[in-house]
Scaffold this active site. Structure first.
Site, short mmCIF file in Angstrom:
data_model
loop_
_atom_site.label_atom_id
_atom_site.label_comp_id
_atom_site.label_asym_id
_atom_site.label_seq_id
_atom_site.Cartn_x
_atom_site.Cartn_y
_atom_site.Cartn_z
CB THR A 84 -2.88 5.83 1.86
OG1 THR A 84 -4.65 6.32 1.53
CG2 THR A 84 -3.53 5.06 3.31
CB ALA A 85 1.82 6.86 -0.97
CB SER A 112 0.57 10.28 1.41
OG SER A 112 1.93 10.02 0.97
CD GLN A 135 4.26 10.61 5.91
OE1 GLN A 135 3.64 10.90 3.92
NE2 GLN A 135 5.09 10.10 5.76
CG LEU A 136 7.87 15.19 6.88
CD1 LEU A 136 8.15 16.58 5.79
CD2 LEU A 136 8.77 16.70 8.03
CE1 TYR A 137 7.60 7.70 5.06
CE2 TYR A 137 6.42 8.46 3.71
CZ TYR A 137 6.70 7.40 4.16
OH TYR A 137 5.79 6.35 3.81
CB THR A 163 6.69 8.58 8.98
OG1 THR A 163 4.34 8.65 8.03
CG2 THR A 163 6.05 6.70 8.37
CE LYS A 244 0.58 7.01 9.39
NZ LYS A 244 1.36 5.92 8.69
CG HIS A 268 4.64 1.79 7.15
ND1 HIS A 268 4.78 3.30 7.58
CD2 HIS A 268 3.62 2.22 5.84
CE1 HIS A 268 4.90 3.65 6.53
NE2 HIS A 268 4.08 3.78 5.36
CB VAL A 302 -9.60 1.29 12.49
CG1 VAL A 302 -11.25 1.47 13.49
CG2 VAL A 302 -8.47 1.00 13.60
N GLY A 322 -6.86 3.72 6.88
CA GLY A 322 -6.00 4.14 5.65
C GLY A 322 -7.07 3.15 4.70
NE ARG A 323 -3.49 -2.33 3.19
CZ ARG A 323 -2.69 -2.11 4.27
NH1 ARG A 323 -2.91 -2.18 5.85
NH2 ARG A 323 -1.86 -2.68 4.39
C1 LIG Z 1 -1.10 2.02 0.38
C2 LIG Z 1 -0.73 2.71 1.66
C3 LIG Z 1 -0.07 4.07 1.11
C4 LIG Z 1 0.27 4.31 2.72
N1 LIG Z 1 1.11 5.10 2.39
C5 LIG Z 1 1.61 5.73 3.57
C6 LIG Z 1 3.05 7.43 3.14
O1 LIG Z 1 2.56 7.73 2.36
N2 LIG Z 1 2.96 7.62 4.82
C7 LIG Z 1 3.05 7.19 5.27
O2 LIG Z 1 3.34 7.91 6.95
N3 LIG Z 1 2.17 5.86 6.14
C8 LIG Z 1 1.57 5.54 4.82
N4 LIG Z 1 0.83 4.66 5.01
C9 LIG Z 1 0.28 3.86 6.08
C10 LIG Z 1 -1.18 4.41 6.53
O3 LIG Z 1 -0.95 5.84 6.99
C11 LIG Z 1 -1.42 3.11 8.27
O4 LIG Z 1 -0.50 3.63 9.19
C12 LIG Z 1 -2.30 2.52 7.76
O5 LIG Z 1 -2.37 2.31 6.71
C13 LIG Z 1 -2.62 1.75 9.19
O6 LIG Z 1 -3.85 0.85 7.89
P1 LIG Z 1 -4.76 0.32 8.09
O7 LIG Z 1 -4.65 0.76 6.14
O8 LIG Z 1 -5.24 -1.22 7.99
O9 LIG Z 1 -5.96 0.85 7.90
C14 LIG Z 1 0.71 3.51 3.83
C15 LIG Z 1 -0.91 2.67 3.87
C16 LIG Z 1 -0.92 2.03 2.37
C17 LIG Z 1 -2.52 0.44 2.77
C1 LIG Z 2 5.24 6.10 -1.07
C2 LIG Z 2 5.42 5.34 -0.16
C3 LIG Z 2 7.08 4.86 0.61
C4 LIG Z 2 4.54 5.40 0.72
C5 LIG Z 2 4.67 4.09 1.84
O1 LIG Z 2 4.83 4.90 3.00
C6 LIG Z 2 3.84 3.05 1.47
O2 LIG Z 2 3.70 2.60 0.45
O3 LIG Z 2 3.22 2.70 2.50
#
Ligand SMILES: Cc1cc2nc3c(=O)[nH]c(=O)nc-3n(C[C@H](O)[C@H](O)[C@H](O)COP(=O)(O)O)c2cc1C
Ligand SMILES: CC(C)CC(=O)C(=O)O
Length: 376
Positions: A84-85, A112, A135-137, A163, A244, A268, A302, A322-323
């Protein structure tokens, strides 16, 4: 919303209630938001409730072993940390606190690439005793992308999670309303030495315009990406590459053909295309298509030990949170994340014991029954 009393935290939801009352609006909305009407966000959780657990009895469950492995690395349980970013909006120690908590619980953390702490600083904050993935974009700037892979390898990260569901950012209404911006004392730390290649400080940087984050992503991410770019990442990486963001059998097959080392079934966190399927509903078709050729993992919604159990029964090798990590981080940094991980791990241990499973390999497809999908 009243602030949850930390002494009475009994489920992962309590960490969220705490953060709801504690985080500033800009960060809270960014963390909790999803695309458009947030239907997929809700479905990710609700879909777990449509799966019935079929417990087996009288199997001596006095000792339950939750240990497993991912990409060949041993971990203490199949509950890992999703990327998570911008975690330093949740807590000053951000990604370092998360990495230390993951290491204390001997699980995998995915960093992230849009972290507010650099790849190297996160690595240096741990002893390197549990797996860390990057994690890579794929950025428009391929050299900068390749450089991130090299930096991860040099810093001891053991896999790349590429991703593939973000050619553009999903439309997140709260962030648009709030004119989301990264607080000025924070930066996208992996790019601070590369301003010329990966511009972050101009107006596109999570800027003042109403869709600042989306504009920033559009300025950085290459929307022309296709499977050949996955092969390119494989060709420049010495460590395993996972994709991913897979949600269909068709793409799972293509991913295996492209030579990936693993697949993360993910939408995501419901933040990209709204009304995409809940990940637990997509998991089984992906696993069938993959047919054991690579490991399959799941993230999205989850929140309970029984959710983890259901994902494993339907074919996931591990799950990622994630959250909940962000809420726990906001509550109490490293200690908060440890506490949250311990809580859901104990829930999984109990779920296994009460269903007659003493190891993760005991969790089988016939431990669950999937009810027909509700209408969205
Ligand atoms: C605030 C936030 C930032 C995220 N940033 C990224 C990220 O930078 N790169 C990425 O691949 N996924 C990102 N994700 C997605 C998470 O890796 C993940 O897929 C997702 O949060 C899982 O669901 P959950 O939050 O219900 O557990 C982000 C999700 C959230 C909530
Ligand atoms: C900086 C954001 C694009 C990171 C991300 O993947 C998200 O917020 O879901």
């Amino acid at each position: 919303m009243s602030k949850a009393d930390p002494t009475s935290f009994v489920s992962l939801d309590d960490f969220e209630r705490y953060a709801e009352a504690n985080l500033d609006r800009n960060a809270l909305d960014y963390y909790r938001s999803g695309a458009q009407d947030m239907i997929t966000v809700r479905e990710n959780q609700r879909a777990f409730d449509r799966i019935i657990v079929r417990p087996r009895i009288l199997r001596d469950v006095s000792t339950v072993d939750m240990s497993t492995s991912i990409q060949g690395a041993s971990i203490s349980s199949p509950i890992c940390i999703a990327p998570t970013a911008m975690q330093r909006m949740a807590h000053p120690e951000g990604e370092c606190a998360t990495a230390r908590a993951a290491e204390r619980k001997n699980t995998c953390m995915v960093l992230s690439s849009w972290s507010t702490t650099s790849i190297e600083d996160v690595a240096a904050s741990t002893k390197g005793q549990s797996p860390k993935w990057l994690q890579l974009y794929i950025y428009k700037d391929r050299k900068a992308t390749q450089r991130l892979i090299e930096r991860a390898q040099d810093s001891g990260y053991t896999a790349i999670a590429l991703t593939v569901d973000t050619p553009y950012l999903g439309r997140r209404l709260a962030d648009i309303r709030n004119r989301f911006r990264l607080p000025p004392h924070l930066t996208m730390a992996n790019f601070s030495d590369q301003k010329s290649q990966v511009s972050q400080s101009k107006t596109t940087h999570v800027s003042d315009n109403a869709s600042g984050l989306a504009t920033y992503v559009a300025s950085q991410i290459d929307p022309t990406l296709s499977w050949k770019h996955v092969e390119w990442v494989k060709s420049v990486s010495r460590i395993p590459v996972l994709v991913k963001g897979v949600l269909t059998a068709e793409d799972a097959k293509l991913a295996v053909e492209a030579g990936v080392d693993g697949i993360i079934v993910s939408n995501h966190g419901g933040r990209q295309v709204d009304t995409a399927p809940a990940t637990i509903d997509a998991l089984e078709e992906v696993c069938r298509a993959v047919d054991g050729r690579v490991e399959v993992y799941l993230d999205g919604g989850v929140r309970r030990g029984t959710d983890v159990f259901k994902a494993l029964a339907l074919g996931a090798k591990a799950v990622f949170l994630g959250r909940p990590v962000l809420w726990a981080l906001n509550y109490n940094g490293e200690e908060g994340v440890v506490e949250m991980l311990e809580m859901i791990n104990e829930e999984l241990r109990l779920a296994m014991a009460l269903t007659g499973c003493v190891s993760v390999s005991d969790i089988k497809r016939d431990h669950v029954r999937v009810l027909p999908q509700a209408r969205l």
